[in-house]
Motif scaffolding. Structure first.
Motif, PDB file in Angstrom:
ATOM      1  N   VAL A 263      30.148  41.724  34.147  1.00  0.00           N
ATOM      2  CA  VAL A 263      31.482  42.062  34.639  1.00  0.00           C
ATOM      3  C   VAL A 263      31.890  41.052  35.700  1.00  0.00           C
ATOM      4  CG1 VAL A 263      31.190  44.499  34.138  1.00  0.00           C
ATOM      5  CG2 VAL A 263      30.587  43.672  36.389  1.00  0.00           C
ATOM      6  N   HIS A 264      33.125  40.598  35.619  1.00  0.00           N
ATOM      7  CA  HIS A 264      33.655  39.627  36.569  1.00  0.00           C
ATOM      8  C   HIS A 264      35.088  40.027  36.911  1.00  0.00           C
ATOM      9  CE1 HIS A 264      30.217  36.971  35.815  1.00  0.00           C
ATOM     10  NE2 HIS A 264      30.390  37.274  34.534  1.00  0.00           N
ATOM     11  N   HIS A 265      35.347  40.211  38.184  1.00  0.00           N
ATOM     12  CA  HIS A 265      36.673  40.640  38.626  1.00  0.00           C
ATOM     13  C   HIS A 265      36.841  40.197  40.071  1.00  0.00           C
ATOM     14  CE1 HIS A 265      39.958  43.441  39.769  1.00  0.00           C
ATOM     15  NE2 HIS A 265      40.276  43.375  38.482  1.00  0.00           N
ATOM     16  N   THR A 266      38.072  39.895  40.456  1.00  0.00           N
ATOM     17  CA  THR A 266      38.318  39.421  41.813  1.00  0.00           C
ATOM     18  C   THR A 266      37.971  40.465  42.858  1.00  0.00           C
ATOM     19  OG1 THR A 266      39.992  38.407  43.246  1.00  0.00           O
ATOM     20  CG2 THR A 266      40.727  40.203  41.813  1.00  0.00           C
ATOM     21  N   ASN A 267      37.915  41.745  42.473  1.00  0.00           N
ATOM     22  CA  ASN A 267      37.592  42.805  43.428  1.00  0.00           C
ATOM     23  C   ASN A 267      36.177  43.345  43.243  1.00  0.00           C
ATOM     24  OD1 ASN A 267      40.943  43.626  42.899  1.00  0.00           O
ATOM     25  ND2 ASN A 267      40.180  42.938  44.861  1.00  0.00           N
ATOM     26  N   LEU A 268      35.328  42.574  42.573  1.00  0.00           N
ATOM     27  CA  LEU A 268      33.899  42.857  42.494  1.00  0.00           C
ATOM     28  C   LEU A 268      33.157  41.672  43.071  1.00  0.00           C
ATOM     29  CD1 LEU A 268      33.566  44.268  38.853  1.00  0.00           C
ATOM     30  CD2 LEU A 268      33.943  45.557  40.953  1.00  0.00           C
ATOM     31  N   VAL A 269      32.121  41.932  43.857  1.00  0.00           N
ATOM     32  CA  VAL A 269      31.368  40.832  44.449  1.00  0.00           C
ATOM     33  C   VAL A 269      30.734  40.011  43.326  1.00  0.00           C
ATOM     34  CG1 VAL A 269      29.191  42.086  44.678  1.00  0.00           C
ATOM     35  CG2 VAL A 269      29.738  40.262  46.286  1.00  0.00           C
ATOM     36  N   GLU A 270      30.700  38.698  43.478  1.00  0.00           N
ATOM     37  CA  GLU A 270      30.238  37.794  42.433  1.00  0.00           C
ATOM     38  C   GLU A 270      28.759  37.463  42.636  1.00  0.00           C
ATOM     39  OE1 GLU A 270      30.996  35.346  38.988  1.00  0.00           O
ATOM     40  OE2 GLU A 270      32.202  36.853  39.992  1.00  0.00           O
ATOM     41  N   LEU A 271      27.956  37.656  41.598  1.00  0.00           N
ATOM     42  CA  LEU A 271      26.542  37.282  41.646  1.00  0.00           C
ATOM     43  C   LEU A 271      26.418  35.788  41.359  1.00  0.00           C
ATOM     44  CD1 LEU A 271      23.540  38.225  41.798  1.00  0.00           C
ATOM     45  CD2 LEU A 271      23.629  38.383  39.303  1.00  0.00           C
ATOM     46  N   ALA A 317      42.407  49.546  50.245  1.00  0.00           N
ATOM     47  CA  ALA A 317      42.253  50.676  49.316  1.00  0.00           C
ATOM     48  C   ALA A 317      42.663  50.279  47.903  1.00  0.00           C
ATOM     49  CB  ALA A 317      43.087  51.861  49.798  1.00  0.00           C
ATOM     50  N   LEU A 318      43.753  49.536  47.773  1.00  0.00           N
ATOM     51  CA  LEU A 318      44.229  49.119  46.449  1.00  0.00           C
ATOM     52  C   LEU A 318      43.249  48.144  45.803  1.00  0.00           C
ATOM     53  CD1 LEU A 318      46.369  49.077  44.246  1.00  0.00           C
ATOM     54  CD2 LEU A 318      47.630  47.374  45.576  1.00  0.00           C
ATOM     55  N   ASP A 319      42.728  47.196  46.581  1.00  0.00           N
ATOM     56  CA  ASP A 319      41.752  46.245  46.036  1.00  0.00           C
ATOM     57  C   ASP A 319      40.517  46.971  45.508  1.00  0.00           C
ATOM     58  OD1 ASP A 319      43.366  44.099  46.643  1.00  0.00           O
ATOM     59  OD2 ASP A 319      42.374  43.639  48.538  1.00  0.00           O
ATOM     60  N   ALA A 320      39.978  47.881  46.315  1.00  0.00           N
ATOM     61  CA  ALA A 320      38.781  48.615  45.896  1.00  0.00           C
ATOM     62  C   ALA A 320      39.065  49.474  44.667  1.00  0.00           C
ATOM     63  CB  ALA A 320      38.269  49.476  47.044  1.00  0.00           C
ATOM     64  N   ALA A 321      40.255  50.063  44.620  1.00  0.00           N
ATOM     65  CA  ALA A 321      40.621  50.889  43.455  1.00  0.00           C
ATOM     66  C   ALA A 321      40.702  50.045  42.193  1.00  0.00           C
ATOM     67  CB  ALA A 321      41.958  51.586  43.719  1.00  0.00           C
ATOM     68  N   ARG A 322      41.217  48.829  42.301  1.00  0.00           N
ATOM     69  CA  ARG A 322      41.303  47.959  41.129  1.00  0.00           C
ATOM     70  C   ARG A 322      39.920  47.560  40.634  1.00  0.00           C
ATOM     71  NH1 ARG A 322      46.363  44.428  43.498  1.00  0.00           N
ATOM     72  NH2 ARG A 322      48.022  45.562  42.416  1.00  0.00           N
ATOM     73  N   GLY A 323      39.012  47.265  41.552  1.00  0.00           N
ATOM     74  CA  GLY A 323      37.649  46.938  41.136  1.00  0.00           C
ATOM     75  C   GLY A 323      36.969  48.096  40.446  1.00  0.00           C
ATOM     76  N   LEU A 324      37.165  49.302  40.978  1.00  0.00           N
ATOM     77  CA  LEU A 324      36.554  50.488  40.383  1.00  0.00           C
ATOM     78  C   LEU A 324      37.195  50.818  39.032  1.00  0.00           C
ATOM     79  CD1 LEU A 324      34.338  52.464  41.019  1.00  0.00           C
ATOM     80  CD2 LEU A 324      35.979  53.888  42.239  1.00  0.00           C
ATOM     81  N   GLU A 325      38.507  50.645  38.946  1.00  0.00           N
ATOM     82  CA  GLU A 325      39.189  50.873  37.670  1.00  0.00           C
ATOM     83  C   GLU A 325      38.668  49.922  36.597  1.00  0.00           C
ATOM     84  OE1 GLU A 325      43.663  50.487  35.678  1.00  0.00           O
ATOM     85  OE2 GLU A 325      43.059  49.320  37.418  1.00  0.00           O
ATOM     86  N   ILE A 345      31.974  48.376  50.401  1.00  0.00           N
ATOM     87  CA  ILE A 345      33.245  47.684  50.182  1.00  0.00           C
ATOM     88  C   ILE A 345      33.292  46.531  51.182  1.00  0.00           C
ATOM     89  CG2 ILE A 345      35.759  47.866  50.254  1.00  0.00           C
ATOM     90  CD1 ILE A 345      35.466  50.808  49.514  1.00  0.00           C
ATOM     91  N   LEU A 346      33.214  45.310  50.677  1.00  0.00           N
ATOM     92  CA  LEU A 346      33.137  44.124  51.525  1.00  0.00           C
ATOM     93  C   LEU A 346      34.499  43.448  51.624  1.00  0.00           C
ATOM     94  CD1 LEU A 346      29.761  42.633  50.230  1.00  0.00           C
ATOM     95  CD2 LEU A 346      30.147  44.349  52.005  1.00  0.00           C
TER      96      LEU A 346
END
Length: 526
Positions: A263-271, A317-325, A345-346
């Motif tokens: 999974v790769h998304h701007t609102n998920l931390v990148e490994l 809140a919106l950024d974190a919600a988008r990552g979770l969605e 949430i970083l």
């Protein structure tokens, strides 16, 4: 698909497999080969497909036009000889005359096609190496680093070298001639098989990790996570965060790798990569310069941070919600995080949020939450949904409950488990923040009458917030923490509501400068 592609296609079209569909049927329908569909999706055979999953259809051109692999060069057509009336008296000579022009032309065309094939093969080989980043970062016996890679725009590493020999003094954790321990073999086997279906992270050496963190000095310590400590480091001029775990945490180590490699998304931390020694495991991530949301919400001044403004809180809140969605709805395999909280949430340098710590993430059923299997209850108290505590059923709605608690924290500045005031410490009572905020909302039916809710709002906001937006976010959080999981919202609904709250909040902020009419027109014009 992220990174360099080893395929010869130019387009990838997503397709949801339905009942009765097959790889052969899709190949015929879209004019592509079965092999290309299997290669693009990592399918072992045409029968290994599941209805309801998203598959990629590789196309060489826009949909509708025929697809041809670049290496499948059509045979050179044999030209028909032109009909020419022979001159009288020369019929015998004409029969003996050979079409030398056509022969020479065919030879030239064949030679040209051979050159093209060589060039296509060379380019495909280069693309394959670039896409399948092995990243075996190793040192020569004189101590020089032989690994090469490019740093992409999104803080990721690509194009690693493919060396297989290891210097004897390098502390490589991979098995050598079967002499390593069973733990090493099991880790390497899992890493090499099904973990990296899309991207392969870089493998770093223990020496590099040790050097980049200054020997894991306290000055480089960023914090303590659920399964290890996190350190700041610099690897090849790239700021990174390094999670240090004991070798006993192999299960969590592999779980996080499996999720973040797919999974790769701007609102998920990148490994970025990983490493290991005899006793420890390491995960290397992109660095979040501002740390965790928790450090900015709870007693920020003692931690060297300034309090967050209302608009910044809504954006987080919106950024974190988008990552979770994204992990709930839009990945090929759907996941539940199981440990959503403010410390996971970083925030980057622009205070944009990214969800981290996927060590507890699990797959869920694709047709509904009821297919999620009961598991051991894990997570953090204060964020755990009631049904998860009672039966251990991890669903997307349990993540929604935890996110609702995060929303209450953004509004109140209080922790998920609060300590109520008492005459003495032994008389104080620990209550969940959700129960405190729900009690306040019962006495605050709307934004015009929210006296009880005002008492719970973070004092550091100093009344600099739009009352209607705060009330809307509180009501949104209330829907997220409903005791009945069926009545809770989906994350896509949460994202829509938060987007509306953010627009209203930004417009409210503009009115403070006296530009409300101009700004309203800009917002309406979007």
């Amino acid at each position: 698909m992220c990174g360099c592609s080893s395929g010869l296609w130019n387009y990838l079209m997503s397709y949801v497999m339905e009942e009765g569909d097959s790889v052969e049927g899709l190949a015929s329908r879209f004019g592509v080969s079965m092999d290309s569909i299997e290669a693009a999706n990592g399918i072992d055979g045409p029968g290994n497909v599941t209805a309801g999953e998203v598959y990629y259809i590789p196309l060489d051109s826009v949909p509708g036009e025929p697809y041809h692999l670049e290496e499948e060069i059509p045979p050179t057509p044999t030209p028909e000889p032109s009909v020419v009336e022979p001159l009288e008296g020369s019929k015998e000579n004409h029969k003996d005359h050979l079409p030398y022009g056509w022969i020479l032309g065919s030879i030239g065309a064949g030679f040209f096609l051979i050159i093209c094939c060589v060039l296509v093969f060379a380019f495909s080989k280069f693309s394959f190496c670039c896409a399948h980043t092995r990243g075996n970062l190793e040192k020569d016996c004189d101590g020089k680093i032989s690994h090469k890679f490019h740093i992409l725009g999104r803080s990721s590493f690509c194009c690693a070298s493919d060396k297989s020999t290891v210097c004897s003094k390098t502390r490589d954790w991979r098995p050598n001639n079967g002499e390593s321990s069973n733990r090493h073999i099991s880790i390497h086997t899992a890493v090499g098989t099904d973990v990296f279906e899309m991207d392969k992270p870089v493998i770093f050496t223990y020496e590099e990790i040790l050097y980049s963190t200054d020997g894991f000095s306290d000055s480089n310590l960023l914090g303590h996570g659920t399964y290890g400590s996190v350190y700041y480091g610099i690897l090849r001029d790239q700021e990174v965060a390094i999670k240090r775990m004991t070798a006993t945490k192999t299960k969590e180590f592999m779980a996080e790798m499996k999720v973040l490699c797919k999974v790769h998304h701007t609102n998920l931390v990148e490994l970025i990569g990983y490493a290991a020694s005899d006793d420890e495991l390491f995960l290397i991530y992109e660095c979040a310069q501002k740390g965790s949301l928790r450090s900015h919400l709870h007693d920020p001044h003692n931690k060297g941070n300034t309090s967050l403004s209302w608009n910044v809180r809504v954006q987080i809140a919106l950024d974190a919600a988008r990552g979770l969605e994204y992990i709930h709805e839009h990945t090929k395999a759907h996941y539940v995080h199981r440990d959503i909280k403010t410390s996971n949430i970083l925030l980057d340098s622009a205070f944009r949020a990214k969800i981290s710590d996927f060590g507890l993430a699990k797959l869920v059923g694709k047709t509904g939450d009821v297919e999620a299997s009961a598991t051991k209850v894990v997570g953090t108290f204060g964020y755990l949904a009631p049904e998860y505590l009672s039966n251990g059923l991890a669903t997307r709605k349990s993540d929604v409950y935890a996110f609702g608690v995060v929303l209450f924290e953004l509004i109140s500045g209080k922790e998920a488990i609060t300590q109520t005031d008492g005459m003495a410490l032994k008389n104080s009572e620990r209550r969940s923040l959700a129960s405190v905020m729900l009690a306040a909302l019962r006495n605050s039916p709307n934004s015009m009458s929210m006296t009880s809710l005002k008492e719970c709002i973070d004092p550091s906001l100093m009344d600099l917030y739009p009352h209607d937006c705060v009330h809307k976010m509180a009501m949104l959080a209330k829907q997220c923490v409903d005791e009945d999981p069926i009545l809770r919202l989906d994350m896509k609904q949460v994202v829509i509501t938060l987007s509306q709250i953010l627009l209203s909040s930004v417009e409210w902020e503009a009115t403070l400068a006296g530009n409300s009419q101009v700004f309203s027109g800009l917002v309406q014009g979007r």
